[in-house]
Design an enzyme around this catalytic site. Structure first.
Site, PDB file in Angstrom:
ATOM      1  N   HIS A  29     -63.958  -3.449 -96.073  1.00 42.88           N
ATOM      2  CA  HIS A  29     -63.570  -3.732 -94.681  1.00 42.88           C
ATOM      3  C   HIS A  29     -63.553  -2.424 -93.911  1.00 42.88           C
ATOM      4  CE1 HIS A  29     -61.384  -5.305 -91.226  1.00 42.88           C
ATOM      5  NE2 HIS A  29     -61.711  -6.491 -91.667  1.00 42.88           N
ATOM      6  N   ASP A  76     -62.775 -13.029 -96.309  1.00 44.00           N
ATOM      7  CA  ASP A  76     -63.857 -13.973 -96.651  1.00 44.00           C
ATOM      8  C   ASP A  76     -64.006 -14.219 -98.140  1.00 44.00           C
ATOM      9  OD1 ASP A  76     -65.415 -12.411 -93.956  1.00 44.00           O
ATOM     10  OD2 ASP A  76     -64.892 -14.540 -94.022  1.00 44.00           O
TER      11      ASP A  76
HETATM   12  C1  SDX Z   1     -65.041  -9.709 -91.550  1.00 39.05           C
HETATM   13  O1  SDX Z   1     -63.916  -6.140 -88.381  1.00 39.05           O
HETATM   14  C2  SDX Z   1     -63.208  -7.142 -88.717  1.00 39.05           C
HETATM   15  O2  SDX Z   1     -62.003  -7.202 -88.484  1.00 39.05           O
HETATM   16  C3  SDX Z   1     -63.959  -8.262 -89.405  1.00 39.05           C
HETATM   17  C4  SDX Z   1     -63.131  -9.409 -89.943  1.00 39.05           C
HETATM   18  C5  SDX Z   1     -62.475 -10.216 -88.842  1.00 39.05           C
HETATM   19  O3  SDX Z   1     -61.492 -10.898 -89.134  1.00 39.05           O
HETATM   20  O4  SDX Z   1     -63.043 -10.255 -87.721  1.00 39.05           O
HETATM   21  O5  SDX Z   1     -62.131  -8.913 -90.825  1.00 39.05           O
HETATM   22  C6  SDX Z   1     -64.012 -10.397 -90.715  1.00 39.05           C
HETATM   23  O6  SDX Z   1     -66.134  -9.514 -91.082  1.00 39.05           O
HETATM   24  C7  SDX Z   1     -64.680  -9.232 -92.917  1.00 39.05           C
HETATM   25  C8  SDX Z   1     -65.838  -8.435 -93.614  1.00 39.05           C
HETATM   26  C9  SDX Z   1     -66.801  -9.451 -94.213  1.00 39.05           C
HETATM   27  N1  SDX Z   1     -68.020  -8.787 -94.724  1.00 39.05           N
HETATM   28  C10 SDX Z   1     -68.249  -8.670 -96.042  1.00 39.05           C
HETATM   29  O7  SDX Z   1     -67.494  -9.037 -96.935  1.00 39.05           O
HETATM   30  C11 SDX Z   1     -69.616  -8.084 -96.371  1.00 39.05           C
HETATM   31  C12 SDX Z   1     -69.481  -7.036 -97.481  1.00 39.05           C
HETATM   32  N2  SDX Z   1     -68.803  -5.881 -96.935  1.00 39.05           N
HETATM   33  C13 SDX Z   1     -69.560  -4.782 -96.413  1.00 39.05           C
HETATM   34  O8  SDX Z   1     -70.791  -5.096 -95.880  1.00 39.05           O
HETATM   35  C14 SDX Z   1     -68.729  -3.733 -95.695  1.00 39.05           C
HETATM   36  O9  SDX Z   1     -67.649  -3.487 -96.474  1.00 39.05           O
HETATM   37  C15 SDX Z   1     -68.280  -4.025 -94.283  1.00 39.05           C
HETATM   38  C16 SDX Z   1     -69.411  -4.417 -93.387  1.00 39.05           C
HETATM   39  C17 SDX Z   1     -67.243  -5.095 -94.261  1.00 39.05           C
HETATM   40  C18 SDX Z   1     -67.661  -2.721 -93.734  1.00 39.05           C
HETATM   41  O10 SDX Z   1     -68.676  -1.809 -93.600  1.00 39.05           O
HETATM   42  P1  SDX Z   1     -68.366  -0.295 -93.140  1.00 39.05           P
HETATM   43  O11 SDX Z   1     -66.969  -0.141 -92.700  1.00 39.05           O
HETATM   44  O12 SDX Z   1     -69.453   0.127 -92.217  1.00 39.05           O
HETATM   45  O13 SDX Z   1     -68.431   0.470 -94.488  1.00 39.05           O
HETATM   46  P2  SDX Z   1     -69.763   1.050 -95.117  1.00 39.05           P
HETATM   47  O14 SDX Z   1     -70.820  -0.015 -95.104  1.00 39.05           O
HETATM   48  O15 SDX Z   1     -70.056   2.363 -94.515  1.00 39.05           O
HETATM   49  O16 SDX Z   1     -69.301   1.242 -96.660  1.00 39.05           O
HETATM   50  C19 SDX Z   1     -68.637   2.428 -97.056  1.00 39.05           C
HETATM   51  C20 SDX Z   1     -69.096   2.649 -98.497  1.00 39.05           C
HETATM   52  C21 SDX Z   1     -70.616   2.707 -98.623  1.00 39.05           C
HETATM   53  O17 SDX Z   1     -70.887   3.444 -99.804  1.00 39.05           O
HETATM   54  P3  SDX Z   1     -71.230   5.073 -99.637  1.00 39.05           P
HETATM   55  O18 SDX Z   1     -72.341   5.179 -98.614  1.00 39.05           O
HETATM   56  O19 SDX Z   1     -69.936   5.713 -99.184  1.00 39.05           O
HETATM   57  O20 SDX Z   1     -71.632   5.487-101.018  1.00 39.05           O
HETATM   58  O21 SDX Z   1     -68.678   1.523 -99.300  1.00 39.05           O
HETATM   59  C22 SDX Z   1     -69.826   0.848 -99.786  1.00 39.05           C
HETATM   60  C23 SDX Z   1     -71.003   1.278 -98.931  1.00 39.05           C
HETATM   61  O22 SDX Z   1     -72.208   1.189 -99.673  1.00 39.05           O
HETATM   62  N3  SDX Z   1     -69.556  -0.585 -99.635  1.00 39.05           N
HETATM   63  C24 SDX Z   1     -69.867  -1.515-100.531  1.00 39.05           C
HETATM   64  C25 SDX Z   1     -69.379  -2.716-100.003  1.00 39.05           C
HETATM   65  N4  SDX Z   1     -68.795  -2.488 -98.819  1.00 39.05           N
HETATM   66  C26 SDX Z   1     -68.910  -1.163 -98.589  1.00 39.05           C
HETATM   67  N5  SDX Z   1     -70.520  -1.436-101.713  1.00 39.05           N
HETATM   68  C27 SDX Z   1     -70.678  -2.616-102.392  1.00 39.05           C
HETATM   69  N6  SDX Z   1     -70.208  -3.805-101.942  1.00 39.05           N
HETATM   70  C28 SDX Z   1     -69.565  -3.909-100.759  1.00 39.05           C
HETATM   71  N7  SDX Z   1     -69.124  -5.068-100.328  1.00 39.05           N
END
Ligand code: SDX
Length: 439
Positions: A308, A366
């Site tokens: 998140h 989720d």
């Molecule tokens: C919602 O914003 C809100 O409030 C949203 C929400 C709401 O109520 O409105 O809470 C609802 O959208 C919840 C999130 C649902 N999405 C997912 O579950 C999809 C999986 N999650 C990711 O795509 C990600 O965690 C996000 C999109 C939720 C957040 O992305 P960020 O903040 O841009 O973080 P990032 O992608 O930069 O990740 C940071 C690191 C990265 O690794 P490094 O580059 O540091 O090595 O964490 C890793 C990412 O690769 N990472 C994951 C991961 N999520 C982040 N690696 C594997 N699996 C994951 N799910």
């Protein structure tokens, strides 16, 4: 007295300016950079808005490090345990919990607007039955502005309130119809003696040929899930609604843009993606393989429902929904639901893995919600539709707040231009290498 400012010094010119600091009720202070470009010639750069507050708001407060979520100051845990979705909707819109007569009047107002114009029903016929319900929602909801001309004047407070009530009231009817269209069953009219979530279940699952009994366990579970999804500060879809609203677009068009943004699997579409992921993993023997895929930068696979932007602790909503899974599955005699067991095992393995721990990746709202939707008989392609029904309350409340905000102006970010510098037009005859075969 110390000025509440920060100093920006341009080391290339030695020039310094003072930037005002603004402090809210709680949470990080903000630096007012609204005059920054005018005074320094610099834009600030913050793709994804990692460090940017886009507005003032009094609706929802989140502390991601402490796992705190509050609607109008009330902790989500207390609202989940004691409130109802329709009461939370009132709280979102008007800022305080209603007294009994206010709640009764608000409930009656919402019930008055649950039906949709009969002409709207023909819009569904334009979609194939296998259209994703979110595609239907985007199309049908956006067309509401073609029908309700007496609630389009955003400068008229009565129009704004009428539009707000209509959107909250009609969302379940539109959502249920998008489900019925996918099953080929006849649309079911709302029954206004039912509660908000009971009516949605009735419109989704009853058929004209038989009586339908709403399961109180299902109704309460849906009501609780909707409370948890009602609002979440300036998330992607809410920011989309605000940005659309900043151009003075009509409220139905603004909320339709929110539905579009919510659909993405990185946002509200994650609940459907989690179920698809669990189905793909299949059983616990495959967990290690998929954890490795999630950690592999060369693999696009991510652990859906994990991570998140704000919560670097457990998403408090996920904690509540996971507990709900236990209760609902037990009450429905499905406590050994294999997907729930697989989800819990996946969480357990991930949270002991350094990759997830170092990045503070925890289950979010989720991760478990789909387990409940599925056991209530809701298909995976309707999960994000459910999210949109609940989030309409937040989108509408945030839109109303934005429209009344004195700081409000059209949102128009700038950019860091990295394209080609100035060059003159070249006639086609003089363009080198213009052999279509090479393109
Ligand atoms: C919602 O914003 C809100 O409030 C949203 C929400 C709401 O109520 O409105 O809470 C609802 O959208 C919840 C999130 C649902 N999405 C997912 O579950 C999809 C999986 N999650 C990711 O795509 C990600 O965690 C996000 C999109 C939720 C957040 O992305 P960020 O903040 O841009 O973080 P990032 O992608 O930069 O990740 C940071 C690191 C990265 O690794 P490094 O580059 O540091 O090595 O964490 C890793 C990412 O690769 N990472 C994951 C991961 N999520 C982040 N690696 C594997 N699996 C994951 N799910």
């Amino acid at each position: 007295m110390k000025k509440d400012t920060v100093t920006f010094t341009d080391n290339t010119t030695g020039k310094s300016i003072e930037l005002p600091v603004m402090r809210g009720t709680v949470g990080p202070p903000v630096i007012d950079i609204s005059k920054f470009y005018k005074e320094t010639g610099y834009f600030t750069f913050d793709p994804g808005f990692m460090s940017t507050a886009s507005c003032r708001s009094k609706i929802t407060y989140i502390d991601g490090d402490a796992g705190i979520l509050r609607y109008r100051g009330y902790p989500i845990e207390q609202l989940a345990a004691k409130s109802s979705f329709i009461e939370v909707a009132y709280l979102m819109l008007y800022g305080d919990l209603p007294c009994a007569s206010e709640l009764e009047r608000f409930t009656a107002l919402i019930r008055r607007h649950t039906m949709i114009n009969e002409s709207l029903k023909s819009f569904y016929q334009g979609f194939y039955h296998d259209a994703h319900p979110m595609a239907v929602m985007v199309g049908v909801f956006g067309s509401l502005s073609a029908f309700y001309h007496d609630s389009l004047d955003i400068n008229n407070p009565e129009h704004r309130e009428l539009a707000a009530l209509r959107m909250i009231a009609k969302m379940p009817t539109i959502a249920a119809a998008s489900y019925k269209h996918s099953t080929g069953e006849p649309f079911i009219y709302p029954k206004n003696k039912l509660g908000y979530c009971g009516n949605l279940l009735h419109m989704m699952f009853s058929v004209p040929s038989e009586d339908y009994q709403i399961d109180p366990i299902a109704e309460r579970a849906l009501d609780l899930i909707f409370i948890l999804h009602a609002d979440h500060e300036q998330n992607a879809s809410t920011s989309t609604v605000r940005l659309a609203g900043s151009s003075s677009a009509n409220p139905f068009a603004c909320v339709s843009s929110g539905i579009t943004a919510l659909w993405g699997p990185a946002h509200g579409g994650a609940n459907e993606a989690v179920l698809n992921m669990l189905d793909e993993i299949g059983d616990a023997s495959q967990i290690e393989k998929y954890i490795a895929k999630a950690k592999d930068k060369s693999d696009p696979f991510r652990l859906m429902g994990f991570g998140h932007r704000i919560y670097k602790e457990y998403d408090p909503r996920a904690t509540i929904i996971r507990q709900m899974c236990h209760e609902v599955l037990t009450k429905l005699g499905k406590e050994d639901d294999p997907l729930f067991e697989l989800a819990q095992k996946l969480e357990e393995v991930a949270l002991t893995d350094d990759y997830f721990k170092e990045r503070s990746l925890y289950p979010n709202v989720d991760f478990y919600s789909g387990i409940i939707y599925r056991v209530l008989g809701i298909p995976a392609n309707m999960f994000t539709v459910m999210f949109a029904v609940a989030r309409t309350v937040g989108w509408v409340a945030q839109w109303m707040e934005m429209i009344s905000d004195p700081d409000q102006r059209i949102s128009r970010p700038r950019q860091l231009y990295e394209g080609t510098s100035l060059r003159d037009y070249v006639s086609i005859e003089r363009r080198a290498g213009c052999d279509l075969g090479e393109k």
